[in-house]
Design an enzyme around this catalytic site. Structure first.
Site, short mmCIF file in Angstrom:
data_model
loop_
_atom_site.label_atom_id
_atom_site.label_comp_id
_atom_site.label_asym_id
_atom_site.label_seq_id
_atom_site.Cartn_x
_atom_site.Cartn_y
_atom_site.Cartn_z
CE LYS A 13 -17.73 1.20 22.03
NZ LYS A 13 -19.07 0.57 21.94
NE ARG A 127 -24.63 -0.87 28.79
CZ ARG A 127 -23.98 -0.24 27.80
NH1 ARG A 127 -22.74 -0.58 27.50
NH2 ARG A 127 -24.58 0.70 27.11
NE ARG A 157 -24.94 3.73 29.41
CZ ARG A 157 -23.96 3.59 28.53
NH1 ARG A 157 -22.87 2.93 28.86
NH2 ARG A 157 -24.07 4.10 27.32
NE ARG A 168 -26.48 3.94 23.34
CZ ARG A 168 -26.46 2.98 24.24
NH1 ARG A 168 -27.58 2.49 24.71
NH2 ARG A 168 -25.32 2.50 24.65
P1 ADP Z 1 -21.65 2.60 24.58
O1 ADP Z 1 -20.59 1.95 25.41
O2 ADP Z 1 -22.97 1.98 24.83
O3 ADP Z 1 -21.25 2.73 23.15
P2 ADP Z 1 -20.76 5.04 25.76
O4 ADP Z 1 -20.81 4.87 27.23
O5 ADP Z 1 -19.45 4.85 25.10
O6 ADP Z 1 -21.83 4.07 25.12
O7 ADP Z 1 -21.31 6.47 25.35
C1 ADP Z 1 -22.55 6.93 25.88
C2 ADP Z 1 -22.95 8.20 25.18
O8 ADP Z 1 -21.96 9.23 25.41
C3 ADP Z 1 -23.08 8.12 23.66
O9 ADP Z 1 -24.32 7.57 23.24
C4 ADP Z 1 -22.94 9.61 23.30
O10 ADP Z 1 -24.12 10.33 23.59
C5 ADP Z 1 -21.85 10.07 24.27
N1 ADP Z 1 -20.50 9.92 23.68
C6 ADP Z 1 -19.50 9.16 24.17
N2 ADP Z 1 -18.41 9.26 23.40
C7 ADP Z 1 -18.72 10.09 22.39
C8 ADP Z 1 -18.01 10.59 21.24
N3 ADP Z 1 -16.75 10.25 20.97
N4 ADP Z 1 -18.70 11.43 20.41
C9 ADP Z 1 -19.95 11.82 20.67
N5 ADP Z 1 -20.68 11.37 21.70
C10 ADP Z 1 -20.07 10.53 22.57
P1 ADP Z 2 -19.86 -1.30 24.96
O1 ADP Z 2 -18.86 -0.56 25.83
O2 ADP Z 2 -19.29 -1.67 23.62
O3 ADP Z 2 -21.17 -0.59 24.85
P2 ADP Z 2 -20.08 -3.16 27.22
O4 ADP Z 2 -18.68 -3.61 27.53
O5 ADP Z 2 -20.71 -2.17 28.12
O6 ADP Z 2 -20.17 -2.70 25.67
O7 ADP Z 2 -20.98 -4.48 27.15
C1 ADP Z 2 -22.40 -4.39 26.93
C2 ADP Z 2 -23.11 -5.45 27.77
O8 ADP Z 2 -22.81 -6.74 27.23
C3 ADP Z 2 -22.70 -5.49 29.24
O9 ADP Z 2 -23.83 -5.82 30.02
C4 ADP Z 2 -21.64 -6.59 29.29
O10 ADP Z 2 -21.62 -7.21 30.57
C5 ADP Z 2 -22.16 -7.55 28.21
N1 ADP Z 2 -21.09 -8.26 27.49
C6 ADP Z 2 -19.86 -7.79 27.15
N2 ADP Z 2 -19.16 -8.72 26.48
C7 ADP Z 2 -19.97 -9.81 26.37
C8 ADP Z 2 -19.81 -11.13 25.76
N3 ADP Z 2 -18.69 -11.48 25.13
N4 ADP Z 2 -20.86 -11.97 25.84
C9 ADP Z 2 -22.01 -11.62 26.47
N5 ADP Z 2 -22.22 -10.42 27.07
C10 ADP Z 2 -21.21 -9.52 27.02
#
Ligand code: ADP
Ligand code: ADP
Length: 214
Positions: A13, A127, A157, A168
């Site tokens: 995302k 990551r 992280r 998660r």
């Molecule tokens: P990822 O990209 O790995 O899904 P994020 O960076 O989006 O993780 O979010 C990291 C953490 O921030 C989540 O695991 C949660 O603890 C908190 N968080 C982010 N957005 C929300 C939301 N909309 N509701 C509740 N917690 C959130």
């Molecule tokens: P999210 O916000 O959904 O948690 P991220 O954009 O942070 O996901 O991506 C999670 C990890 O996967 C990062 O290390 C990113 O560089 C890697 N990644 C993202 N898209 C791809 C893909 N299409 N193929 C392989 N690795 C990816």
């Protein structure tokens, strides 16, 4: 243009949200980024969010709704925004839709990025994230300089450790997956994007999904 990105942690995302934002000329707003910045600055919001985030739990809905309102009403988002991870529970989805209506805005699309669990765990364990601009990377080690931001350092992280990753994914299945059904029941089609494959291909699929929403 308001676009909500849904999908499990690691689906891409953040990566794809950034690309879509650049392409459409609108900001990407990610609640995760807002919290990490607040934790770094040691603000009261950061202190509250930290305990939940480190375990991989969700921050309470009441906190999210306030942030959502600020984001939607901000000048930056006047033309639109890509909302990454901003909606993660059914009460948040309901609050979000209510706010959008109140503000006279329209939700244009909901994209759901999909990837299998094995791939998600592999991505999250590898990551690294910039401590300044929050860009996620793969194949770059913690401690390396961020290729994008001035003075940024890549960090692993805390919630990308194996135990927090497991939690998660569980939290995603229990609390976020029902949001998909909730939107569909209210007539908002969900555009599914296969998130496996080269970055450019996934971006092309996301763009096609957005075109299909218009
Ligand atoms: P990822 O990209 O790995 O899904 P994020 O960076 O989006 O993780 O979010 C990291 C953490 O921030 C989540 O695991 C949660 O603890 C908190 N968080 C982010 N957005 C929300 C939301 N909309 N509701 C509740 N917690 C959130
Ligand atoms: P999210 O916000 O959904 O948690 P991220 O954009 O942070 O996901 O991506 C999670 C990890 O996967 C990062 O290390 C990113 O560089 C890697 N990644 C993202 N898209 C791809 C893909 N299409 N193929 C392989 N690795 C990816």
């Amino acid at each position: 243009m308001l676009i909500v990105l849904l999908g499990p942690p690691g689906a891409g995302k953040g990566t794809q949200g950034e690309r879509l934002a650049e392409r459409l000329g609108i900001p990407k707003i990610a609640t995760g980024d807002v919290f990490r910045a607040a934790v770094k600055e040691g603000t009261p919001l950061g202190l509250e969010a930290k305990q939940y985030m480190e375990r991989g739990d969700l921050v309470p809905d009441s906190v999210i709704l306030g942030i959502m309102r600020d984001a939607l009403a901000s000048k930056d988002a006047a033309k639109g925004a890509i909302l990454d991870g901003v909606v993660r529970t059914v009460p948040q989805a309901a609050g979000f839709c209510e706010m959008v209506t109140e503000l006279g805005r329209k939700l244009d699309a909901v994209l759901l990025f999909e990837a299998n669990e094995e791939e998600l765990v592999r991505r999250l364990s590898g990551r690294t994230t910039c401590d300044v601009c929050q860009t996620p990377y793969t194949g770059l080690e913690p401690g390396a300089a961020c290729p994008k931001s001035d003075g940024g350092t890549l960090v692993r992280r805390k919630d990308d450790d194996p135990e927090a990753i497991r939690n998660r994914l569980k939290v995603y299945h229990e609390q976020t997956e029902p949001v998909v059904n909730w939107f569909e029941l209210r007539g908002m089609p969900i555009r599914r994007v296969d998130a496996i494959g080269p970055l450019d291909e996934v971006t092309a699929r996301a763009v096609a999904a957005l075109d299909a929403s218009n």
